[in-house]
Design a protein around this motif. Structure first.
Motif, PDB file in Angstrom:
ATOM      1  N   UNK A 171       0.831  -1.210   0.000  1.00 50.74           N
ATOM      2  CA  UNK A 171       0.000   0.000   0.000  1.00 50.74           C
ATOM      3  C   UNK A 171       0.863   1.256   0.000  1.00 50.74           C
ATOM      4  N   UNK A 172       1.956   1.209   0.757  1.00 45.35           N
ATOM      5  CA  UNK A 172       2.862   2.358   0.814  1.00 45.35           C
ATOM      6  C   UNK A 172       3.490   2.600  -0.564  1.00 45.35           C
ATOM      7  N   UNK A 173       3.882   1.548  -1.238  1.00 42.18           N
ATOM      8  CA  UNK A 173       4.453   1.692  -2.576  1.00 42.18           C
ATOM      9  C   UNK A 173       3.407   2.197  -3.570  1.00 42.18           C
ATOM     10  N   UNK A 174       2.166   1.772  -3.405  1.00 40.46           N
ATOM     11  CA  UNK A 174       1.097   2.247  -4.289  1.00 40.46           C
ATOM     12  C   UNK A 174       0.881   3.747  -4.094  1.00 40.46           C
ATOM     13  N   UNK A 175       0.896   4.199  -2.842  1.00 44.42           N
ATOM     14  CA  UNK A 175       0.763   5.635  -2.569  1.00 44.42           C
ATOM     15  C   UNK A 175       1.941   6.412  -3.141  1.00 44.42           C
ATOM     16  N   UNK A 176       3.129   5.851  -2.994  1.00 44.54           N
ATOM     17  CA  UNK A 176       4.318   6.497  -3.540  1.00 44.54           C
ATOM     18  C   UNK A 176       4.202   6.629  -5.056  1.00 44.54           C
ATOM     19  N   UNK A 177       3.683   5.611  -5.692  1.00 39.06           N
ATOM     20  CA  UNK A 177       3.526   5.650  -7.144  1.00 39.06           C
ATOM     21  C   UNK A 177       2.558   6.754  -7.568  1.00 39.06           C
ATOM     22  N   UNK A 178       1.514   6.982  -6.792  1.00 37.41           N
ATOM     23  CA  UNK A 178       0.568   8.056  -7.089  1.00 37.41           C
ATOM     24  C   UNK A 178       1.261   9.412  -6.954  1.00 37.41           C
ATOM     25  N   UNK A 179       2.060   9.579  -5.912  1.00 42.48           N
ATOM     26  CA  UNK A 179       2.803  10.832  -5.720  1.00 42.48           C
ATOM     27  C   UNK A 179       3.792  11.040  -6.863  1.00 42.48           C
ATOM     28  N   UNK A 180       4.505   9.987  -7.226  1.00 42.46           N
ATOM     29  CA  UNK A 180       5.470  10.090  -8.321  1.00 42.46           C
ATOM     30  C   UNK A 180       4.766  10.404  -9.644  1.00 42.46           C
ATOM     31  N   UNK A 181       3.579   9.858  -9.838  1.00 42.52           N
ATOM     32  CA  UNK A 181       2.809  10.166 -11.052  1.00 42.52           C
ATOM     33  C   UNK A 181       2.426  11.643 -11.077  1.00 42.52           C
ATOM     34  N   UNK A 182       2.051  12.173  -9.935  1.00 40.10           N
ATOM     35  CA  UNK A 182       1.731  13.599  -9.865  1.00 40.10           C
ATOM     36  C   UNK A 182       2.933  14.470 -10.181  1.00 40.10           C
ATOM     37  N   UNK A 183       4.091  14.081  -9.663  1.00 42.89           N
ATOM     38  CA  UNK A 183       5.318  14.822  -9.950  1.00 42.89           C
ATOM     39  C   UNK A 183       5.653  14.749 -11.436  1.00 42.89           C
ATOM     40  N   UNK A 184       5.478  13.584 -12.026  1.00 38.81           N
ATOM     41  CA  UNK A 184       5.784  13.407 -13.443  1.00 38.81           C
ATOM     42  C   UNK A 184       4.797  14.153 -14.332  1.00 38.81           C
ATOM     43  N   UNK A 185       3.584  14.300 -13.889  1.00 37.54           N
ATOM     44  CA  UNK A 185       2.544  14.901 -14.724  1.00 37.54           C
ATOM     45  C   UNK A 185       2.474  16.421 -14.607  1.00 37.54           C
ATOM     46  N   UNK A 186       3.139  17.005 -13.625  1.00 35.51           N
ATOM     47  CA  UNK A 186       3.034  18.450 -13.417  1.00 35.51           C
ATOM     48  C   UNK A 186       3.505  19.238 -14.638  1.00 35.51           C
ATOM     49  N   UNK A 187       4.628  18.871 -15.194  1.00 34.23           N
ATOM     50  CA  UNK A 187       5.140  19.603 -16.361  1.00 34.23           C
ATOM     51  C   UNK A 187       4.273  19.417 -17.595  1.00 34.23           C
ATOM     52  N   UNK A 188       3.910  18.187 -17.955  1.00 33.07           N
ATOM     53  CA  UNK A 188       3.012  18.058 -19.106  1.00 33.07           C
ATOM     54  C   UNK A 188       1.667  18.770 -18.899  1.00 33.07           C
ATOM     55  N   UNK A 189       1.188  18.775 -17.682  1.00 30.29           N
ATOM     56  CA  UNK A 189      -0.065  19.458 -17.386  1.00 30.29           C
ATOM     57  C   UNK A 189       0.084  20.965 -17.591  1.00 30.29           C
ATOM     58  N   UNK A 190       1.278  21.496 -17.285  1.00 28.80           N
ATOM     59  CA  UNK A 190       1.524  22.925 -17.484  1.00 28.80           C
ATOM     60  C   UNK A 190       1.447  23.294 -18.961  1.00 28.80           C
ATOM     61  N   UNK A 191       1.692  22.356 -19.818  1.00 31.25           N
ATOM     62  CA  UNK A 191       1.566  22.605 -21.254  1.00 31.25           C
ATOM     63  C   UNK A 191       0.140  22.360 -21.728  1.00 31.25           C
TER      64      UNK A 191
END
Length: 173
Positions: free
Chosen positions: A21-41
């Motif tokens: 569960x902790x790794x799943x939550x981490x993956x969601x956070x990492x996805x948010x970090x990865x998506x911030x720049x593309x979302x800005x475009x």
């Protein structure tokens, strides 16, 4: 991806439920970090005509901000990846996120196209920190056999975060 590959120790196949569960939550956070720049475009592309009008330029002038942003992301990945290996993930992520926020504010308040273009390059460069760190953390935490599966989950979650249907919804006039 990282220079620390030789230091990894074989992990047990069975992962306790809490760790999973902790790794799943981490993956969601990492996805948010990865998506911030593309979302800005993705969020500002539909507004390019209005941007050009408000800053007194033509469509190609407004599109230069997109080119600057993409150039910044490319350069940021080339610089911030090795930097995070050298100084650690946390300082690069914190400074990158802080600078991304600062450059986003400058973009929002830019009085001229020149200021916007410079801020978009900085926004792209600093936004690359989230992309680079997310991938590096995954490479640090998972075995080679698990990487393809985890990276595919990350990409899938990034797609939900920056879902085009949300970022390019039609505007009402």
């Amino acid at each position: 991806m990282t220079a620390h590959r030789a230091e990894h120790v074989a992990r047990p196949r069975h992962v306790p439920r809490a760790a999973s569960r902790q790794r799943a939550r981490l993956l969601v956070v990492l996805a948010g970090l990865s998506a911030a720049s593309p979302l800005a475009t993705d969020m500002y592309i539909p507004g390019l005509p209005d941007l050009a009008r408000s800053l007194g330029t033509d469509a190609s002038g407004a599109q230069m901000s997109l080119t600057g942003f993409l150039t910044g992301i490319i350069a940021g990945q080339l610089v911030l990846g090795p930097l995070s290996d050298a100084v650690g993930r946390r300082p690069v992520l914190i400074s990158g996120t802080g600078l991304f926020t600062l450059f986003s504010v400058v973009c929002a308040l830019a009085p001229t196209m020149a200021v916007l273009n410079a801020a978009r390059v900085g926004q792209g460069f600093s936004g690359a920190a989230g992309i680079v760190i997310a991938r590096a953390v995954i490479a640090d935490l998972y075995d080679d056999g698990e990487l393809a599966t985890v990276f595919s989950r990350l990409v899938l979650q990034c797609g939900f975060v920056s879902y085009p249907g949300v970022s390019s919804m039609p505007r009402r006039r």
